[in-house]
Design an enzyme around this catalytic site. Structure first.
Site, PDB file in Angstrom:
ATOM      1  N   HIS A  65     -27.953  18.652  17.955  1.00  0.00           N
ATOM      2  CA  HIS A  65     -27.879  19.515  18.718  1.00  0.00           C
ATOM      3  C   HIS A  65     -26.768  19.758  19.407  1.00  0.00           C
ATOM      4  O   HIS A  65     -26.305  20.805  21.265  1.00  0.00           O
ATOM      5  CB  HIS A  65     -28.972  20.219  19.567  1.00  0.00           C
ATOM      6  CG  HIS A  65     -30.821  19.791  18.632  1.00  0.00           C
ATOM      7  ND1 HIS A  65     -31.175  18.160  18.579  1.00  0.00           N
ATOM      8  CD2 HIS A  65     -30.984  20.494  17.851  1.00  0.00           C
ATOM      9  CE1 HIS A  65     -32.177  19.000  18.162  1.00  0.00           C
ATOM     10  NE2 HIS A  65     -31.955  20.382  16.890  1.00  0.00           N
TER      11      HIS A  65
HETATM   12 FE1  FES Z   1     -30.224  16.985  19.801  1.00  0.00          FE
HETATM   13 FE2  FES Z   1     -29.548  14.993  20.408  1.00  0.00          FE
HETATM   14  S1  FES Z   1     -29.115  16.342  20.828  1.00  0.00           S
HETATM   15  S2  FES Z   1     -31.364  15.222  18.956  1.00  0.00           S
END
Ligand code: FES
Length: 190
Positions: A155
């Site tokens: 993410h």
């Molecule tokens: Fe979501 Fe690493 S940014 S698991």
């Protein structure tokens, strides 16, 4: 913000570095598995202790190299940072950090996230850290991202060269596990 396509901001490991890291990792894991049946037969409590502690010889780790070992089912990176990585982490104002706490199991829970506190107790350019993203548990990529530390492709969280989160959604710095040097180059994690 960084993207998965971003090039590493620090130098890529050479082929020689990769081979060294792979060899070191397998040696450590192999040793652990070889010991396990004997320890398990002798004493269940001793077996549990063996699982809880991982030893790694870092004597051949050069500046700019890392080894990753398995500890309690999770990857722990032992990185010998470059002078530039160390300076970048050391010069970062605490006010710039998302998470102000060191998250270092070797220090009090309220220790601030200075580079010295992140590197303790080894100190200097060593960094020992559970390489698991504090958002949802993905494995970040080392020496990637805008801060030259780690980048989580799941993410987009970005960590600096001290493993401190600099771009979310990860809420916390990556954890520093309990560890100590039992010999000048032998690290015991757990
Ligand atoms: Fe979501 Fe690493 S940014 S698991």
């Amino acid at each position: 913000m960084a993207t998965p396509a971003d090039p590493p901001s620090a130098e890529k490991p050479t082929r020689r570095d990769f081979l060294f890291v792979a060899t070191g990792t397998f040696a450590a894991v192999g040793g652990a598995f070889a010991l396990w049946p004997l320890v398990d037969q002798m004493n269940p409590d001793a077996g549990a202790m063996a699982l809880a502690t991982t030893e790694v010889d870092v004597g051949a780790v050069e500046e700019g190299q890392s080894v990753v070992v398995k500890w309690r089912g999770r990857p722990v990176v032992v990185r010998r940072r470059t002078a530039a990585e160390l300076a970048a982490a050391d010069e970062t104002p605490l006010a710039d950090l998302i998470d102000p706490l060191a998250r270092n199991a070797n220090l009090p829970p309220d220790a601030p996230a200075t580079d010295a506190n992140r590197a303790a107790p080894a100190g200097g350019n060593w960094l020992v850290m559970v390489q698991v993203c504090t958002h949802l548990g993905c494995i970040p990529l080392g020496q990637h991202g805008d801060y030259g530390g780690w980048f989580c492709p799941c993410h987009g969280s970005v960590y600096d060269t001290a493993g401190r989160v600099r771009v979310g959604p990860a809420p916390e710095n990556m954890a520093v596990p309990p560890y100590r040097f039992v010999k000048p180059t032998l690290l015991s994690i757990g």
